[in-house]
Enzyme design. Structure first.
Site, PDB file in Angstrom:
ATOM      1  N   HIS A 174       0.816  -1.231   0.000  1.00  0.00           N
ATOM      2  CA  HIS A 174       0.000   0.000   0.000  1.00  0.00           C
ATOM      3  C   HIS A 174       0.846   1.275   0.000  1.00  0.00           C
ATOM      4  O   HIS A 174       0.305   2.369  -0.190  1.00  0.00           O
ATOM      5  CB  HIS A 174      -0.936   0.024   1.210  1.00  0.00           C
ATOM      6  CG  HIS A 174      -1.982  -1.041   1.196  1.00  0.00           C
ATOM      7  ND1 HIS A 174      -2.861  -1.208   0.148  1.00  0.00           N
ATOM      8  CD2 HIS A 174      -2.281  -2.026   2.089  1.00  0.00           C
ATOM      9  CE1 HIS A 174      -3.656  -2.238   0.406  1.00  0.00           C
ATOM     10  NE2 HIS A 174      -3.316  -2.758   1.559  1.00  0.00           N
TER      11      HIS A 174
ATOM     12  N   ASP B  81      -2.771 -10.760  -2.312  1.00  0.00           N
ATOM     13  CA  ASP B  81      -3.317 -10.174  -1.091  1.00  0.00           C
ATOM     14  C   ASP B  81      -4.755  -9.730  -1.379  1.00  0.00           C
ATOM     15  O   ASP B  81      -5.066  -9.308  -2.498  1.00  0.00           O
ATOM     16  CB  ASP B  81      -2.459  -8.978  -0.669  1.00  0.00           C
ATOM     17  CG  ASP B  81      -2.838  -8.439   0.696  1.00  0.00           C
ATOM     18  OD1 ASP B  81      -2.125  -8.741   1.665  1.00  0.00           O
ATOM     19  OD2 ASP B  81      -3.844  -7.695   0.785  1.00  0.00           O
TER      20      ASP B  81
ATOM     21  N   HIS C 109      -6.305  -7.183  -0.529  1.00  0.00           N
ATOM     22  CA  HIS C 109      -6.452  -5.743  -0.758  1.00  0.00           C
ATOM     23  C   HIS C 109      -5.723  -5.334  -2.039  1.00  0.00           C
ATOM     24  O   HIS C 109      -4.651  -5.866  -2.342  1.00  0.00           O
ATOM     25  CB  HIS C 109      -5.877  -4.963   0.421  1.00  0.00           C
ATOM     26  CG  HIS C 109      -6.509  -5.305   1.735  1.00  0.00           C
ATOM     27  ND1 HIS C 109      -5.949  -6.202   2.615  1.00  0.00           N
ATOM     28  CD2 HIS C 109      -7.669  -4.892   2.283  1.00  0.00           C
ATOM     29  CE1 HIS C 109      -6.737  -6.317   3.677  1.00  0.00           C
ATOM     30  NE2 HIS C 109      -7.784  -5.539   3.500  1.00  0.00           N
TER      31      HIS C 109
ATOM     32  N   ASP D 144      -4.589 -12.827   3.533  1.00  0.00           N
ATOM     33  CA  ASP D 144      -5.763 -12.306   4.237  1.00  0.00           C
ATOM     34  C   ASP D 144      -7.076 -12.554   3.498  1.00  0.00           C
ATOM     35  O   ASP D 144      -8.138 -12.155   3.983  1.00  0.00           O
ATOM     36  CB  ASP D 144      -5.594 -10.816   4.575  1.00  0.00           C
ATOM     37  CG  ASP D 144      -4.968 -10.008   3.462  1.00  0.00           C
ATOM     38  OD1 ASP D 144      -4.783 -10.548   2.353  1.00  0.00           O
ATOM     39  OD2 ASP D 144      -4.658  -8.827   3.685  1.00  0.00           O
TER      40      ASP D 144
HETATM   41 ZN   LIG Z   1      -4.077  -7.199   2.709  1.00  0.00          ZN
END
Ligand SMILES: [Zn+2]
Length: 308
Positions: A126, A163, A165, A244
Protein backbone atom coordinates in the site's frame (compact mmCIF):
# COMPACT_ATOMS: atom_id res chain seq x y z
CA UNK A 1 15.28 -26.16 -5.48
CA UNK A 2 17.36 -24.03 -3.13
CA UNK A 3 15.04 -21.62 -1.39
CA UNK A 4 16.11 -18.70 0.78
CA UNK A 5 14.12 -17.54 3.79
CA UNK A 6 15.08 -13.92 4.41
CA UNK A 7 14.08 -12.13 7.58
CA UNK A 8 15.60 -10.25 10.51
CA UNK A 9 14.92 -9.95 14.27
CA UNK A 10 14.52 -6.18 13.76
CA UNK A 11 11.25 -6.91 11.91
CA UNK A 12 9.82 -8.08 15.26
CA UNK A 13 10.75 -4.75 16.87
CA UNK A 14 8.11 -2.87 14.85
CA UNK A 15 5.62 -2.47 17.72
CA UNK A 16 2.11 -1.49 16.60
CA UNK A 17 0.51 -1.51 20.05
CA UNK A 18 -2.02 -3.64 21.88
CA UNK A 19 -4.63 -5.30 19.68
CA UNK A 20 -3.23 -4.27 16.30
CA UNK A 21 -3.73 -7.04 13.72
CA UNK A 22 -0.36 -6.36 12.07
CA UNK A 23 1.86 -7.39 14.97
CA UNK A 24 5.11 -9.20 15.68
CA UNK A 25 3.37 -12.50 16.40
CA UNK A 26 2.71 -12.83 12.68
CA UNK A 27 6.40 -13.58 12.17
CA UNK A 28 6.93 -15.64 15.31
CA UNK A 29 4.11 -18.05 14.40
CA UNK A 30 5.75 -18.56 11.01
CA UNK A 31 9.09 -19.37 12.66
CA UNK A 32 7.34 -21.70 15.11
CA UNK A 33 5.57 -23.49 12.26
CA UNK A 34 8.81 -23.98 10.33
CA UNK A 35 10.39 -25.53 13.45
CA UNK A 36 7.47 -27.71 14.54
CA UNK A 37 6.93 -29.06 11.02
CA UNK A 38 10.60 -29.94 10.58
CA UNK A 39 10.86 -27.63 7.56
CA UNK A 40 13.44 -25.42 9.26
CA UNK A 41 16.11 -28.12 8.78
CA UNK A 42 15.80 -27.68 5.01
CA UNK A 43 15.63 -23.88 4.82
CA UNK A 44 18.60 -21.62 4.07
CA UNK A 45 18.05 -18.63 6.31
CA UNK A 46 19.52 -15.21 5.57
CA UNK A 47 19.53 -12.04 7.68
CA UNK A 48 18.03 -9.14 5.74
CA UNK A 49 20.40 -6.19 5.28
CA UNK A 50 19.18 -2.62 5.74
CA UNK A 51 18.05 -1.08 2.49
CA UNK A 52 20.13 1.88 1.34
CA UNK A 53 18.83 5.38 0.61
CA UNK A 54 19.77 4.96 -3.04
CA UNK A 55 17.74 1.74 -3.28
CA UNK A 56 14.71 3.41 -1.68
CA UNK A 57 15.02 6.46 -3.95
CA UNK A 58 14.43 4.27 -7.01
CA UNK A 59 10.75 4.04 -5.98
CA UNK A 60 10.14 6.69 -3.31
CA UNK A 61 10.50 10.45 -3.32
CA UNK A 62 13.20 12.08 -1.18
CA UNK A 63 10.38 13.89 0.60
CA UNK A 64 8.77 10.57 1.59
CA UNK A 65 12.04 9.32 3.08
CA UNK A 66 12.43 12.56 5.06
CA UNK A 67 8.82 12.40 6.23
CA UNK A 68 9.23 8.82 7.43
CA UNK A 69 12.42 9.56 9.37
CA UNK A 70 10.73 12.58 10.96
CA UNK A 71 7.52 10.70 11.80
CA UNK A 72 9.17 8.03 13.96
CA UNK A 73 8.67 8.67 17.68
CA UNK A 74 11.51 8.41 20.23
CA UNK A 75 9.09 6.61 22.53
CA UNK A 76 5.50 5.45 22.50
CA UNK A 77 3.53 5.42 19.27
CA UNK A 78 2.67 7.70 16.36
CA UNK A 79 0.16 7.25 13.55
CA UNK A 80 0.95 7.80 9.89
CA UNK A 81 -2.75 7.32 9.10
CA UNK A 82 -5.63 5.85 11.11
CA UNK A 83 -4.32 2.29 10.55
CA UNK A 84 -0.58 2.72 10.36
CA UNK A 85 1.03 2.80 13.81
CA UNK A 86 4.79 3.34 14.19
CA UNK A 87 7.10 3.16 17.18
CA UNK A 88 10.84 3.47 17.93
CA UNK A 89 11.61 0.09 16.33
CA UNK A 90 9.70 0.74 13.11
CA UNK A 91 12.40 2.41 11.03
CA UNK A 92 14.87 -0.43 11.53
CA UNK A 93 12.18 -2.97 10.67
CA UNK A 94 11.12 -1.07 7.56
CA UNK A 95 14.72 -0.86 6.33
CA UNK A 96 15.24 -4.60 6.88
CA UNK A 97 11.92 -5.39 5.17
CA UNK A 98 12.89 -3.56 1.99
CA UNK A 99 16.51 -4.75 2.24
CA UNK A 100 15.32 -8.35 2.34
CA UNK A 101 13.82 -8.07 -1.12
CA UNK A 102 17.01 -6.51 -2.50
CA UNK A 103 19.06 -9.38 -1.05
CA UNK A 104 16.61 -11.89 -2.53
CA UNK A 105 17.15 -10.43 -5.99
CA UNK A 106 20.94 -10.54 -5.59
CA UNK A 107 20.88 -14.17 -4.38
CA UNK A 108 18.81 -15.23 -7.39
CA UNK A 109 20.80 -13.23 -9.93
CA UNK A 110 24.09 -14.66 -8.68
CA UNK A 111 22.65 -18.15 -9.01
CA UNK A 112 23.27 -18.90 -5.34
CA UNK A 113 19.58 -19.53 -4.72
CA UNK A 114 16.69 -20.47 -7.03
CA UNK A 115 13.92 -18.63 -5.23
CA UNK A 116 13.27 -16.76 -1.99
CA UNK A 117 10.60 -15.90 0.53
CA UNK A 118 10.95 -12.70 2.55
CA UNK A 119 9.25 -13.06 5.93
CA UNK A 120 9.19 -9.39 6.80
CA UNK A 121 7.09 -6.62 8.31
CA UNK A 122 5.87 -3.92 8.04
CA UNK A 123 4.24 -5.02 4.78
CA UNK A 124 4.62 -2.88 1.68
CA UNK A 125 2.11 -2.96 -1.15
CA UNK A 126 0.00 0.00 0.00
CA UNK A 127 2.99 2.37 0.32
CA UNK A 128 3.01 4.74 -2.66
CA UNK A 129 5.99 6.66 -3.96
CA UNK A 130 5.22 9.58 -1.65
CA UNK A 131 3.07 8.24 1.16
CA UNK A 132 2.74 5.50 3.76
CA UNK A 133 -0.63 3.87 4.30
CA UNK A 134 -2.42 0.67 5.26
CA UNK A 135 0.26 -0.65 7.69
CA UNK A 136 2.99 0.01 5.04
CA UNK A 137 5.97 2.39 5.28
CA UNK A 138 8.11 1.48 2.27
CA UNK A 139 7.06 -0.47 -0.80
CA UNK A 140 9.30 -3.45 -0.07
CA UNK A 141 8.54 -5.48 -3.17
CA UNK A 142 8.79 -2.44 -5.46
CA UNK A 143 12.25 -1.69 -4.08
CA UNK A 144 13.29 -5.21 -5.07
CA UNK A 145 11.71 -4.95 -8.51
CA UNK A 146 13.52 -1.66 -9.14
CA UNK A 147 16.78 -3.30 -8.02
CA UNK A 148 16.24 -6.13 -10.51
CA UNK A 149 15.58 -3.63 -13.29
CA UNK A 150 18.21 -1.00 -12.52
CA UNK A 151 21.08 -2.91 -10.89
CA UNK A 152 20.72 -6.18 -12.82
CA UNK A 153 19.31 -4.85 -16.07
CA UNK A 154 16.33 -7.16 -16.32
CA UNK A 155 13.96 -6.20 -19.14
CA UNK A 156 10.73 -7.96 -18.09
CA UNK A 157 9.61 -8.48 -14.52
CA UNK A 158 6.18 -9.74 -13.43
CA UNK A 159 4.47 -9.04 -10.12
CA UNK A 160 1.59 -11.20 -8.93
CA UNK A 161 -0.36 -9.95 -5.93
CA UNK A 162 -2.89 -12.23 -4.25
CA UNK A 163 -3.32 -10.17 -1.09
CA UNK A 164 -7.04 -9.51 -0.61
CA UNK A 165 -6.45 -5.74 -0.76
CA UNK A 166 -5.65 -3.92 -3.97
CA UNK A 167 -1.93 -3.08 -4.15
CA UNK A 168 -2.32 0.62 -4.81
CA UNK A 169 1.30 1.33 -3.91
CA UNK A 170 2.79 -1.17 -6.33
CA UNK A 171 0.45 0.05 -9.04
CA UNK A 172 1.28 3.71 -8.33
CA UNK A 173 5.00 3.06 -8.62
CA UNK A 174 5.04 0.98 -11.81
CA UNK A 175 2.11 2.28 -13.82
CA UNK A 176 3.35 3.08 -17.32
CA UNK A 177 6.61 1.11 -16.94
CA UNK A 178 6.66 -1.29 -19.89
CA UNK A 179 9.21 -3.52 -18.16
CA UNK A 180 6.71 -4.50 -15.44
CA UNK A 181 3.56 -6.62 -15.67
CA UNK A 182 1.36 -6.22 -12.59
CA UNK A 183 -1.28 -8.91 -11.96
CA UNK A 184 -3.56 -8.58 -8.97
CA UNK A 185 -6.76 -10.04 -7.54
CA UNK A 186 -8.54 -8.28 -4.69
CA UNK A 187 -11.85 -7.78 -2.95
CA UNK A 188 -13.71 -4.76 -4.36
CA UNK A 189 -15.06 -2.39 -3.22
CA UNK A 190 -12.78 -2.57 -0.19
CA UNK A 191 -9.70 -0.96 1.35
CA UNK A 192 -7.81 1.03 -0.02
CA UNK A 193 -11.04 2.31 -1.66
CA UNK A 194 -9.20 3.65 -4.69
CA UNK A 195 -10.77 2.96 -8.09
CA UNK A 196 -9.37 -0.28 -9.54
CA UNK A 197 -6.68 0.42 -12.10
CA UNK A 198 -7.57 0.32 -15.77
CA UNK A 199 -6.51 -2.95 -17.30
CA UNK A 200 -4.05 -2.95 -20.17
CA UNK A 201 -1.20 -5.09 -21.45
CA UNK A 202 0.87 -4.38 -18.34
CA UNK A 203 -1.85 -4.30 -15.73
CA UNK A 204 -4.21 -7.20 -15.09
CA UNK A 205 -6.34 -6.32 -12.09
CA UNK A 206 -9.27 -8.55 -11.22
CA UNK A 207 -11.77 -7.37 -8.61
CA UNK A 208 -13.66 -10.03 -6.66
CA UNK A 209 -16.96 -9.59 -4.89
CA UNK A 210 -17.04 -10.03 -1.13
CA UNK A 211 -18.85 -13.33 -1.59
CA UNK A 212 -16.08 -14.79 -3.77
CA UNK A 213 -14.66 -18.19 -2.96
CA UNK A 214 -12.26 -20.67 -4.49
CA UNK A 215 -14.04 -20.97 -7.86
CA UNK A 216 -14.01 -17.23 -8.61
CA UNK A 217 -10.39 -16.87 -7.47
CA UNK A 218 -9.14 -19.79 -9.55
CA UNK A 219 -11.10 -18.64 -12.58
CA UNK A 220 -9.49 -15.19 -12.32
CA UNK A 221 -6.02 -16.74 -12.20
CA UNK A 222 -6.71 -19.21 -15.01
CA UNK A 223 -8.55 -16.82 -17.34
CA UNK A 224 -6.61 -13.59 -16.77
CA UNK A 225 -3.30 -13.98 -14.93
CA UNK A 226 -1.84 -17.07 -16.55
CA UNK A 227 -2.39 -16.10 -20.21
CA UNK A 228 -0.92 -12.63 -19.56
CA UNK A 229 2.07 -14.08 -17.72
CA UNK A 230 2.75 -16.63 -20.47
CA UNK A 231 2.62 -13.90 -23.12
CA UNK A 232 4.87 -11.55 -21.16
CA UNK A 233 7.62 -14.12 -20.51
CA UNK A 234 9.01 -12.51 -17.34
CA UNK A 235 12.67 -12.98 -16.44
CA UNK A 236 11.80 -12.86 -12.74
CA UNK A 237 8.50 -13.24 -10.90
CA UNK A 238 7.75 -11.27 -7.73
CA UNK A 239 4.90 -12.25 -5.44
CA UNK A 240 2.99 -9.99 -3.05
CA UNK A 241 2.06 -12.91 -0.84
CA UNK A 242 -0.83 -11.84 1.34
CA UNK A 243 -2.90 -14.52 3.03
CA UNK A 244 -5.76 -12.31 4.24
CA UNK A 245 -8.27 -13.68 1.71
CA UNK A 246 -8.33 -16.88 3.81
CA UNK A 247 -11.78 -17.89 5.05
CA UNK A 248 -10.50 -17.82 8.65
CA UNK A 249 -9.09 -14.29 8.30
CA UNK A 250 -11.46 -11.66 9.66
CA UNK A 251 -9.75 -8.88 7.74
CA UNK A 252 -11.77 -9.63 4.60
CA UNK A 253 -14.87 -11.35 3.31
CA UNK A 254 -13.41 -13.37 0.43
CA UNK A 255 -13.19 -17.00 1.52
CA UNK A 256 -10.19 -18.91 0.21
CA UNK A 257 -8.84 -22.13 1.68
CA UNK A 258 -5.39 -23.54 2.38
CA UNK A 259 -5.73 -25.49 -0.88
CA UNK A 260 -6.27 -22.31 -2.90
CA UNK A 261 -3.07 -20.72 -1.61
CA UNK A 262 -1.14 -23.93 -2.37
CA UNK A 263 -2.66 -24.03 -5.86
CA UNK A 264 -1.79 -20.43 -6.70
CA UNK A 265 1.81 -20.97 -5.54
CA UNK A 266 2.01 -23.98 -7.87
CA UNK A 267 0.79 -21.86 -10.79
CA UNK A 268 3.41 -19.21 -10.03
CA UNK A 269 6.17 -21.84 -9.90
CA UNK A 270 4.96 -23.18 -13.25
CA UNK A 271 5.06 -19.72 -14.85
CA UNK A 272 8.51 -18.95 -13.42
CA UNK A 273 9.91 -22.18 -14.86
CA UNK A 274 8.69 -21.28 -18.36
CA UNK A 275 10.68 -18.08 -18.83
CA UNK A 276 12.40 -17.06 -15.58
CA UNK A 277 14.58 -20.09 -14.83
CA UNK A 278 12.34 -20.61 -11.80
CA UNK A 279 13.33 -17.27 -10.27
CA UNK A 280 10.66 -16.19 -7.74
CA UNK A 281 10.96 -13.53 -5.06
CA UNK A 282 7.98 -13.85 -2.75
CA UNK A 283 7.32 -11.21 -0.11
CA UNK A 284 4.92 -11.41 2.83
CA UNK A 285 2.14 -8.83 2.74
CA UNK A 286 -1.08 -9.39 4.75
CA UNK A 287 -2.47 -12.37 6.64
CA UNK A 288 -3.82 -11.73 10.13
CA UNK A 289 -5.36 -14.97 11.34
CA UNK A 290 -2.26 -16.43 12.94
CA UNK A 291 -3.06 -20.10 12.49
CA UNK A 292 -4.03 -19.99 8.83
CA UNK A 293 -1.17 -17.58 8.14
CA UNK A 294 1.41 -19.98 9.60
CA UNK A 295 -0.03 -22.99 7.77
CA UNK A 296 -0.29 -21.20 4.43
CA UNK A 297 3.21 -19.72 4.61
CA UNK A 298 4.65 -23.14 5.45
CA UNK A 299 2.87 -24.64 2.44
CA UNK A 300 3.94 -21.71 0.26
CA UNK A 301 7.55 -22.41 1.25
CA UNK A 302 7.16 -26.13 0.54
CA UNK A 303 5.87 -25.36 -2.94
CA UNK A 304 8.79 -22.99 -3.58
CA UNK A 305 11.18 -25.66 -2.32
CA UNK A 306 9.64 -28.31 -4.58
CA UNK A 307 8.82 -30.48 -1.58
CA UNK A 308 5.14 -30.92 -2.48
ZN1 LIG B 1 -4.08 -7.20 2.71
Amino acid sequence: MSTAYISHPDCQAHDTGEGHPENARRLSVIDDKFISSGLWDFIRGFDAPEVTQAQLLRVHTAEHLENMEAAMPQQGYARLDPDTVVSPGTMKAAKRAAGAVVLAVDLLMSGEMNNAFCGVRPPGHHAESDRAMGFCVYSNLAVGVAHALEAHGLKRVAIVDFDVHQGNGTEDIFVGDDRVLYCSIFQHPFFPFTPPPENNERCISIPLEATAKSAEFRAAVNDHWLPALERFQPEMVFVSAGFDAHQDDEMSHVSLTDADFKWVAEQIVHIAKLSASGRIVSVLEGGYDLQSLARCVETHMRVLMGLI
